[in-house]
Design a protein around this motif. Structure first.
Motif, PDB file in Angstrom:
ATOM      1  N   ARG A 173     -28.764  47.517 -27.004  1.00 27.93           N
ATOM      2  CA  ARG A 173     -29.617  48.667 -27.346  1.00 27.93           C
ATOM      3  C   ARG A 173     -28.743  49.786 -27.730  1.00 27.93           C
ATOM      4  O   ARG A 173     -29.293  51.048 -27.818  1.00 27.93           O
ATOM      5  N   THR A 174     -27.554  49.649 -27.747  1.00 25.81           N
ATOM      6  CA  THR A 174     -26.601  50.818 -28.490  1.00 25.81           C
ATOM      7  C   THR A 174     -25.543  50.359 -29.588  1.00 25.81           C
ATOM      8  O   THR A 174     -25.558  49.066 -29.719  1.00 25.81           O
ATOM      9  N   PRO A 175     -25.465  51.308 -30.350  1.00 26.80           N
ATOM     10  CA  PRO A 175     -24.578  51.066 -31.522  1.00 26.80           C
ATOM     11  C   PRO A 175     -23.117  50.323 -31.060  1.00 26.80           C
ATOM     12  O   PRO A 175     -22.612  49.478 -31.704  1.00 26.80           O
ATOM     13  N   ARG A 176     -22.605  50.966 -29.859  1.00 26.29           N
ATOM     14  CA  ARG A 176     -21.510  50.311 -29.440  1.00 26.29           C
ATOM     15  C   ARG A 176     -21.560  48.722 -28.826  1.00 26.29           C
ATOM     16  O   ARG A 176     -20.712  47.869 -29.083  1.00 26.29           O
ATOM     17  N   GLN A 177     -22.795  48.372 -28.101  1.00 29.52           N
ATOM     18  CA  GLN A 177     -23.164  47.053 -27.924  1.00 29.52           C
ATOM     19  C   GLN A 177     -23.133  46.253 -29.091  1.00 29.52           C
ATOM     20  O   GLN A 177     -22.733  45.224 -29.333  1.00 29.52           O
ATOM     21  N   LEU A 178     -23.919  46.771 -30.230  1.00 30.70           N
ATOM     22  CA  LEU A 178     -23.989  46.328 -31.631  1.00 30.70           C
ATOM     23  C   LEU A 178     -22.711  45.584 -32.130  1.00 30.70           C
ATOM     24  O   LEU A 178     -22.382  44.552 -32.675  1.00 30.70           O
ATOM     25  N   GLU A 179     -21.772  46.584 -31.955  1.00 32.34           N
ATOM     26  CA  GLU A 179     -20.215  46.314 -32.326  1.00 32.34           C
ATOM     27  C   GLU A 179     -19.624  45.177 -32.074  1.00 32.34           C
ATOM     28  O   GLU A 179     -18.860  44.323 -32.749  1.00 32.34           O
ATOM     29  N   LYS A 180     -20.150  44.748 -30.699  1.00 30.06           N
ATOM     30  CA  LYS A 180     -19.561  43.516 -30.359  1.00 30.06           C
ATOM     31  C   LYS A 180     -20.092  42.226 -31.037  1.00 30.06           C
ATOM     32  O   LYS A 180     -19.503  41.195 -31.131  1.00 30.06           O
ATOM     33  N   VAL A 181     -21.480  42.658 -31.247  1.00 30.63           N
ATOM     34  CA  VAL A 181     -22.317  41.454 -32.096  1.00 30.63           C
ATOM     35  C   VAL A 181     -21.616  41.339 -33.562  1.00 30.63           C
ATOM     36  O   VAL A 181     -21.235  40.166 -33.729  1.00 30.63           O
ATOM     37  N   PHE A 182     -21.017  42.177 -34.117  1.00 30.32           N
ATOM     38  CA  PHE A 182     -20.495  42.429 -35.426  1.00 30.32           C
ATOM     39  C   PHE A 182     -19.150  41.423 -35.044  1.00 30.32           C
ATOM     40  O   PHE A 182     -19.021  40.603 -36.109  1.00 30.32           O
ATOM     41  N   ALA A 183     -18.536  41.760 -34.176  1.00 30.29           N
ATOM     42  CA  ALA A 183     -17.191  41.129 -34.150  1.00 30.29           C
ATOM     43  C   ALA A 183     -17.368  39.666 -33.933  1.00 30.29           C
ATOM     44  O   ALA A 183     -16.695  38.860 -34.438  1.00 30.29           O
ATOM     45  N   GLY A 184     -18.583  39.183 -33.151  1.00 31.94           N
ATOM     46  CA  GLY A 184     -19.053  37.969 -32.881  1.00 31.94           C
ATOM     47  C   GLY A 184     -19.194  37.000 -34.170  1.00 31.94           C
ATOM     48  O   GLY A 184     -18.836  36.053 -34.251  1.00 31.94           O
ATOM     49  N   ILE A 185     -20.153  37.632 -34.881  1.00 30.86           N
ATOM     50  CA  ILE A 185     -20.645  37.149 -36.099  1.00 30.86           C
ATOM     51  C   ILE A 185     -19.485  36.967 -36.971  1.00 30.86           C
ATOM     52  O   ILE A 185     -19.807  35.969 -38.019  1.00 30.86           O
ATOM     53  N   ALA A 186     -18.537  37.839 -37.176  1.00 27.49           N
ATOM     54  CA  ALA A 186     -17.691  37.681 -37.933  1.00 27.49           C
ATOM     55  C   ALA A 186     -16.741  36.572 -37.677  1.00 27.49           C
ATOM     56  O   ALA A 186     -15.900  35.972 -38.641  1.00 27.49           O
ATOM     57  N   ASP A 187     -16.408  36.569 -36.604  1.00 25.40           N
ATOM     58  CA  ASP A 187     -15.627  35.348 -36.054  1.00 25.40           C
ATOM     59  C   ASP A 187     -15.806  33.998 -36.112  1.00 25.40           C
ATOM     60  O   ASP A 187     -15.236  32.967 -36.195  1.00 25.40           O
ATOM     61  N   ALA A 188     -17.222  33.868 -36.317  1.00 25.61           N
ATOM     62  CA  ALA A 188     -17.987  32.471 -36.466  1.00 25.61           C
ATOM     63  C   ALA A 188     -19.114  32.731 -37.270  1.00 25.61           C
ATOM     64  O   ALA A 188     -20.376  32.784 -36.761  1.00 25.61           O
ATOM     65  N   PRO A 189     -18.974  32.594 -38.414  1.00 25.68           N
ATOM     66  CA  PRO A 189     -20.204  32.687 -39.476  1.00 25.68           C
ATOM     67  C   PRO A 189     -21.374  31.704 -39.349  1.00 25.68           C
ATOM     68  O   PRO A 189     -20.894  30.559 -38.899  1.00 25.68           O
ATOM     69  N   GLY A 190     -22.467  31.887 -39.400  1.00 23.43           N
ATOM     70  CA  GLY A 190     -23.595  31.151 -39.187  1.00 23.43           C
ATOM     71  C   GLY A 190     -24.896  31.822 -39.484  1.00 23.43           C
ATOM     72  O   GLY A 190     -24.973  32.777 -40.058  1.00 23.43           O
ATOM     73  N   ILE A 191     -25.912  31.318 -38.694  1.00 13.95           N
ATOM     74  CA  ILE A 191     -27.247  32.105 -38.703  1.00 13.95           C
ATOM     75  C   ILE A 191     -27.513  33.202 -37.901  1.00 13.95           C
ATOM     76  O   ILE A 191     -26.938  33.074 -36.699  1.00 13.95           O
ATOM     77  N   VAL A 192     -28.060  34.166 -38.177  1.00 10.33           N
ATOM     78  CA  VAL A 192     -28.580  35.087 -37.223  1.00 10.33           C
ATOM     79  C   VAL A 192     -29.850  35.546 -36.951  1.00 10.33           C
ATOM     80  O   VAL A 192     -30.466  35.718 -37.997  1.00 10.33           O
ATOM     81  N   LEU A 193     -30.320  35.082 -35.810  1.00 11.18           N
ATOM     82  CA  LEU A 193     -31.655  35.525 -35.181  1.00 11.18           C
ATOM     83  C   LEU A 193     -31.640  36.682 -34.582  1.00 11.18           C
ATOM     84  O   LEU A 193     -30.892  36.819 -33.658  1.00 11.18           O
TER      85      LEU A 193
END
Length: 279
Positions: free
Chosen positions: A49-69
């Motif tokens: 719910r915050t930009p800071r929390q979303l940054e952790k998501v960015f790091a996760g998807i960058a490390d493991a490319p795939g589908i994002v829902l």
């Protein structure tokens, strides 16, 4: 079967939610079930719910490319996630957009953009909690003197998925109890006299039961052959259970080829029909 046909395709699946993640997990499982020999490696991000929390998501998807829902209602967070996925060349989809667009068009009103709105603490939420508490206290034949307080009572021999089916029903607000059907041991007398609850008998083919029971014993490091997995004894056990259900005059569901969700859905339909008929 050839080695080629046995190959399983693994892929990374990122599930991003501003609530508990329950909705998106159900939708993802429904989608994956439509493809054979694929297995997602799930990465779940709840309460984003915050930009800071979303940054952790960015790091996760960058490390493991795939589908994002995702199910994010905050416009800034949504746009940031979509932009980042575009930069990484990853497919990204808001799974509720299509559904919400139909509702908005038909109802002539806009969504509230309230995170986790489907989990608000209304009477339905407390009914589910109450049902879950009841179900856990009445699992596997516990507290049988209170079975008349149940909405649904399941009967079944060992390994017919009585407990998980009851829990699934409880999550829909249904007070579900279960009583095991054990060879040579009569049911508690109260079961035959139940009038308020819907009583349902669960069955499975003897072959399926033997397979499940063997796997269960192996998981417990038990290798000794017993009547529990003896094909002849299991056939007798299932036949006796079927005769019992016929004597009680209750509906029977064969769970041999059903998932827990499918079994629960069939029971819920019977329950709704009974309520509609004044039962």
């Amino acid at each position: 079967m050839s080695a080629r046909r046995k190959t399983v395709t693994y892929f990374h699946l990122h599930l991003v939610s501003d609530s508990t993640g329950e909705t998106i997990n159900v939708l993802a499982k429904a989608a994956v079930a439509q493809f054979e020999r694929v297995q997602p490696i799930e990465h779940s991000y709840a309460l984003v719910r915050t930009p800071r929390q979303l940054e952790k998501v960015f790091a996760g998807i960058a490390d493991a490319p795939g589908i994002v829902l995702f199910t994010l209602v905050n416009e800034d967070l949504r746009h940031a996630l979509v932009r980042r996925c575009a930069e990484l060349g990853m497919p990204c989809l808001s799974v509720l957009d299509g559904v919400l667009a139909v509702f908005e068009a038909y109802l002539g009103t806009k969504t509230t953009h309230r995170p986790g709105g489907q989990h608000q603490l209304d009477s339905g939420y407390f009914a589910r909690i109450d049902a879950l508490n009841y179900t856990m206290a009445h699992d596997d034949g516990q507290n049988v003197h209170e079975l008349d307080q149940a909405d649904v009572v399941l009967l079944g021999v060992s390994r017919t998925s009585k407990t998980p089916t009851c829990i699934y029903l409880a999550n829909r607000g249904v007070k579900a109890a279960n009583v095991p059907v054990v060879p040579g041991i009569p049911l508690p007398p109260i079961v035959e006299n139940l009038r308020r609850p819907l009583v349902v008998g669960l069955l499975a083919s003897p072959e399926r039961l033997v397979q499940i029971r063997r796997n269960r014993l192996l998981s417990l490091s038990e290798t000794e052959e017993t009547d529990y997995v003896n094909p002849s004894m299991v056939r007798d056990e299932t036949s006796a259970a079927r005769r019992l259900y016929e004597k009680l005059g209750i509906p029977v569901i064969d769970v041999s080829r059903r998932s827990i969700e499918e079994t629960a859905a069939a029971i819920f339909t019977l329950y709704q029909q009974r309520k509609a008929n004044g039962g």
